[in-house]
Structures are given as C-alpha cells and as structure tokens.
Design a protein around this motif. Structure first.
Motif: not given
Ligand code: SF4
Length: 397
Positions: A1-9
């Motif tokens: 499973m690919a983990f989507e990284i949240n870059t808005k933090n």
C-alpha cells in the motif's frame, strides 16, 4: 500500500512574521533581513521612536533622565513587535525606558551577582571550579531595561579590546580545571563572525575545554544575525550550546522560528532562560504559551529567573510566590520538557538556588508522604533504609 504524505502540516506556518511599521514600509528586504543594517538603524533617540510608537510623557521623561546611565537601543525588527498604542505592551516594557528605572532601592546592587569580585583577570568571572564566564563585548542589539549587567553593558569603555581578549584566553588556557566556557557580554553575537570564530577555534584547541555556551539574545532581538554562514561556522566547534532569553510569546515570530531552526539544524542545543518580569510574563497562562511555542521552535525552557537585585529594576520585580505559583501551574499539567527550573541568584555571588513548591508533606521513618500536582497524597516506602523491608513484612502479618 502506498502512503500518501500530507505536506500541508508545516509547523513554521503557525508563526507569524513581525509586522513592518510605516517608517520601514519601503525598506528593501535585502536591508531588513541584513543584521548589519538592523544594528546600524537601531533606535537610539526619542525623535525616531516617536515615528514608530505613540510615546508617553513618562517614557519621554525616563529616557531623558536614564540616558547617561543606560542607553536605549532597539532594532527595527524588535520595535516592529511593539504595539504602538499600548504603553503596557510586553515588548515595549522590555525596551523603552520607564520612570521606575530612576528609583534605586537601598537593597539594590550595582553588581548584583558579584561577578566583579570573582574576576581573576579583566573579562573572566571564575566562580565555580570547572567553568568560567568570558566577556567579549559591551554591545547588544537591544538594551533590555531589566538587564543585570547595566553597570557595563552599553558602555563602550567596558568593551573587551583585543589585549583583554588575549589575556582572557591565556587565563583559560592556563587553568586546566576549566571544562565549560560561557561566552557572554553584552551579547557575544555583536562580535563579527571572524572574531567569534577566532575565539571558538582558540578554545577548541585547548585539550581541557569540553563545551562552550553562547549566551545570546539575538534570536529574540535580532534573528537576522543567525545567518546560514554563521550556523555553518559553529558546526566546526561542537558541542556548542546556545543559551537565549525569550520572555514573552510575542517574541516567537516566524523570523525567530527561522533563526532557531538554522541553529538547531546546525546541531546546536538551544536552552531558554526567561526572567520573571512584572507586567510582561508574571502569569501562568503567558509562561505556558511561551514554553509551548519554544518547544515548537526546538528551544528547551531551561530556567525561570527571579528578577535579581540590579539597580533600577524594582518596577519589574515580582513576589517569589509568583514564580512558585507558575511552576505549580506547569508541573503535571503540561509536558515535563515545558517546565523549567525556577531559580534565584544568591545576591552578591551565591550562585543559582532552585525554588520549588512544597511536594514533600512529611516523613515518618522510611515513610515519605508526597502530594502530586492534583494535591492527592502518595506514600513512598524507602526500602533502601536498613531494616525497612523486614518492618513492612512484620506490619503486614
Ligand atoms: S541582551 Fe542580555 S546583556 Fe544585553 S541588555 Fe539584554 S539582558 Fe543585558
């Protein structure tokens, strides 16, 4: 499973840039962000200050009467943190003279920490066996109205000339018991990078020196001073500890955040030494907010100092109870890392004495009764005392 990284933090976005007052509205970023420009444009007169804030009669009078004793100096950056219309703004109280400075109490001392008495050569205070305080300049970007070293800070005649610098280095070199050097002033970052690197390189070459501390308020009053090249220079001389002096959450701007980040990224450990000041930070809510912001800036709240007995700062002094209440309001209610040590400097040179709320309620033999932060009582049996385990066993039968 690919983990989507949240870059808005990005935590940096929670810190705001200092607003630019009208007088510097058209200043080029290359100037505003340049620490030499900031030093050169320091506010030293009422004429310029009047263009930035609505000066009160009290401040005007206090400036005229205190100027010969202790200069006023405020960087444009630090002035931009001042609320122009609030005479009780915490940044303003720390940087603009007040009438209270003219009131010298009989209990106050010119040298409240007895630093001159422990001075074997000019420029070195050697009080504790394994560490020294090393004065390198009289200059600071902002002259804090509560300064302990008013007797020499801002006075060019107390500056550490090269001859004094060499004598100080020779003293440290000759005293093999010294392992820790606190480089101080004034603010040592008022020195050029070259002069600072010379000092650090000389100290690092001494086999007995283990660590340095740079005692600086530039992160608070002139964060532009912390350039990439300065931070990179420090990397060569680790371990380098930075001891700084944030007193209020308003000082935690995005500029300050970036300055701390540059030092932390360069591997420096940053500790904060807050001074408890009436009207600035003498309430638990302000200290809690400050300490939480500092941790987000990778700065460890290290000390809260009771205001010392320096002359002309009685208007800042708070009851000792205030500091104890602040510690009580932090311990247990927030992360232990956000709880600094509350200390008082023994007047005349007694060193730091820790002050704590009373958590030990009583001791009966090997039974110690404590209270926790919610005032619940707990008994601890000290089984390391001879015969205590046998006593407990017989009591249980
Ligand atoms: S930066 Fe430190 S030494 Fe300089 S005026 Fe402020 S408290 Fe005093």
């Amino acid at each position: 499973m690919a983990f989507e990284i949240n870059t808005k933090n990005n935590i940096r976005d929670r810190f705001k840039c200092a607003p630019r007052p009208e007088i510097w509205k058209d200043t080029e970023p290359k100037d505003w962000n340049n620490w030499v420009w900031q030093q050169q444009k320091r506010i030293k007169s009422m004429e310029v200050l009047e263009k930035v804030i609505a000066v009160t009669d009290e401040e005007r009078g206090a400036f005229a009467q205190s100027h010969d004793m202790f200069n006023m100096g405020i960087t444009p950056y630090y002035a931009s943190l001042i609320d122009p219309n609030d005479p009780n703004c915490p940044i303003r109280l720390q940087s603009v003279p007040k009438a209270g400075e003219l009131n010298i109490l009989p209990t106050e001392l010119e040298d409240p920490l007895g630093e001159e008495a422990d001075m074997p050569v000019p420029g070195i205070t050697h009080r504790y066996p394994d560490r020294v305080l090393f004065y390198t300049t009289h200059n600071c970007p902002v002259y804090c109205r509560h300064c302990t070293r008013k007797r020499k800070v801002s006075d060019p005649s107390s500056s550490a000339a090269n001859k004094q610098l060499e004598e100080s280095l020779a003293y440290i070199e000759a005293h093999k018991e010294i392992r820790d050097v606190v480089i101080s002033g004034g603010d040592p970052l008022s020195n050029s990078d070259d002069r600072l690197e010379y000092i650090l390189s000389r100290l690092r070459a001494m086999e007995h020196i283990q660590i340095f501390r740079l005692g600086t308020r530039n992160l608070v009053t002139l964060p532009q001073r912390i350039t990439e090249s300065f931070a990179n220079m420090l990397k060569k001389y680790h371990p380098v500890f930075i001891h700084t002096h944030f007193n209020h959450p308003k000082e935690c701007s995005q500029e300050a955040f970036d300055a701390c980040a540059r030092l932390a990224d360069a591997g420096c450990v940053i500790n904060n030494q807050m001074v408890l000041l009436k009207g600035v930070n003498d309430d638990p809510k302000t200290v809690l907010e400050l300490n939480h912001k500092l941790l987000m800036m990778r700065v460890r709240p290290y000390y809260i100092f009771q205001c010392d007995q320096a002359q002309g700062i009685s208007h800042f002094r708070t009851p000792i109870e205030t500091g104890l209440k602040i510690i009580e309001s932090l311990r247990g209610w927030t992360s232990g890392m956000a709880v600094p040590h509350f200390v008082i400097d023994g007047p005349g040179g007694g060193g730091k004495i820790p002050l704590l709320p009373k958590y030990l309620l009583k001791r009966e033999g090997n039974k110690w009764t404590f209270r926790n932060y919610k005032n619940k009582e707990y008994v601890y049996i000290d089984t390391s005392e001879p015969g205590s385990v046998e006593t407990i066993a017989s009591e249980k039968k």
